[in-house]
Enzyme design. Sequence first.
Site, mmCIF file in Angstrom:
data_model
loop_
_atom_site.group_PDB
_atom_site.id
_atom_site.type_symbol
_atom_site.label_atom_id
_atom_site.label_comp_id
_atom_site.label_asym_id
_atom_site.label_seq_id
_atom_site.Cartn_x
_atom_site.Cartn_y
_atom_site.Cartn_z
ATOM 1 C CG HIS A 75 -2.044 0.973 1.170
ATOM 2 N ND1 HIS A 75 -1.870 2.328 1.075
ATOM 3 C CD2 HIS A 75 -3.391 0.766 1.183
ATOM 4 C CE1 HIS A 75 -3.051 2.929 1.046
ATOM 5 N NE2 HIS A 75 -3.998 1.994 1.104
ATOM 6 C CB THR A 101 -9.711 7.790 3.570
ATOM 7 O OG1 THR A 101 -9.623 6.492 2.995
ATOM 8 C CG2 THR A 101 -10.160 8.804 2.529
ATOM 9 C CB THR A 148 -13.169 22.724 -49.480
ATOM 10 O OG1 THR A 148 -13.561 22.873 -50.843
ATOM 11 C CG2 THR A 148 -13.076 24.103 -48.832
ATOM 12 C CG HIS A 149 -14.679 18.378 -50.024
ATOM 13 N ND1 HIS A 149 -15.401 17.573 -49.169
ATOM 14 C CD2 HIS A 149 -15.373 19.533 -50.110
ATOM 15 C CE1 HIS A 149 -16.482 18.199 -48.771
ATOM 16 N NE2 HIS A 149 -16.491 19.408 -49.309
ATOM 17 C CB SER A 274 17.714 4.717 -42.801
ATOM 18 O OG SER A 274 16.683 3.833 -43.231
ATOM 19 C CE LYS A 279 10.612 10.823 -48.456
ATOM 20 N NZ LYS A 279 10.253 9.527 -47.855
ATOM 21 N NE ARG A 280 13.540 20.749 -45.508
ATOM 22 C CZ ARG A 280 14.013 21.967 -45.750
ATOM 23 N NH1 ARG A 280 14.615 22.221 -46.897
ATOM 24 N NH2 ARG A 280 13.888 22.936 -44.855
ATOM 25 C CD GLU A 286 5.438 12.015 -41.180
ATOM 26 O OE1 GLU A 286 4.981 11.573 -42.232
ATOM 27 O OE2 GLU A 286 6.625 11.827 -40.836
ATOM 28 C CD GLU A 320 -7.883 8.188 -11.451
ATOM 29 O OE1 GLU A 320 -9.056 8.529 -11.672
ATOM 30 O OE2 GLU A 320 -7.360 8.244 -10.317
#
Length: 448
Positions: A75, A101, A148-149, A274, A279-280, A286, A320
């Site tokens: 406890h 308590t 839009t869309h 890699s 690539k950038r 993300e 929690e």
Amino acid sequence: MDCPVFTRYATEEMLRIFSEEAKIQRWLKVEAALAEAQAELGIIPKEAAEEISKKANLNFVSIKRIKEIEERIDHDLLAVVNALAEVCDKGYGRYVHMGATSYDIEDTAWAMAFRDALLIIKDKLTKLTRILIEKAKEYKELVCIGRTHGQHALPITYGMKFALWSYDIFGCIKRLDFFLNNSIEGKMSGAVGTFAGFGDKGIELQKKVMEKLNLKSALISNQIVQRDKFADIIYLLAIIASCLEKIAKEIRNLQRTEIGEVLEPFYKEQAGSSAMPHKRNPHRSERICSLARYLRSLVHVALENVALEHERDLTNSANERIILTHSFILVDFMLLEIISIIKGLIINVKNVQKNLNLMKGANLSERILIKLVEKGIPRHIGYEIIKNAAIKSFEENLDFVELLYENELIRKSITKEELRQLVNPYEYIGLSKEIVDLTINQIEQSIS
């Protein structure tokens, strides 16, 4: 195995609130406030309260000893109580936790953590709002294509994009302020909320304890502060995360190779892939989107905790320990990320202009339709003429205005020069500039 939430995403600020040591120190602080209030009301001797208050910190109560006791009794809160009692001289340890308590201590300590963590979150939200406002001012007149869309719509400005995001984040600040002022509550009402362990001074005692800790008292409780309050805070943090994802997702989409209007900051030695050196990737945006998904999933868990059995059961407790700390730590990290991204964001003006004119004026169809109606052409007829010309222009890569002007009804109603003027995107941004100014002024007045 270390948890990446703590090893990869936690800032020093959040660790000072949500580390194991910080949690135990809060518990001890609540125990000290309880003893002091009990002494003021004559429930325990003044000398006992002084001794308890003096020893209720990690200089006297060791984490090692707490863990030894917990290992034996299983406890954690009672282990802290017993470890504190052990170090109190003259037998005053017997007064530690008297009448209370576990969740008198734990929920009140959670309220302290919520308050401190929310103030950190608010500071970062305010900083982000100011940065977005500065970007809105800087790009107020940069006209771009609206979508839009996923399709080209009417022109807007980058100033409007930034102003809208600043309004979103300002809304998060207002929600946070409401929570700070209305929903953070502690309790000191005993095992079922009746104050029985404190005699007829229970309500007064709870008030004194909360005043010492600068908290509000729950008006009524059972063994716990009701979990709709906790669900509120998880939901608040999930909304903040979703607003940050909204910004990050737009940056990701605008950084697509075929759009190329926006770029995340990219540092000299940074690598995108890699396998593919060219690539950038918008990996930071993300990352924000990825964490937002996880944070929204925690809302479901928090809502499941609301309906506990009778005066409470323990089914909220284990989860929690995860969902509360994770939510705060991750939102704090996401805010740091998006602040850094926005500050260093690169806007490729040439690509903005290229995309704005990609449809050769067909995206100004609304403006042309309104003008045709003004010229006496029935709306449904004008609509079909414009639609068919736009489709042919796109599919065959032909000049939209020339196609329109092939129609006899159009030629009789409007000159080609008028049509050319109508498809100028820079002249059809409505009240964009005024909207940006109005938004900025109102937000700046509120957060100044």
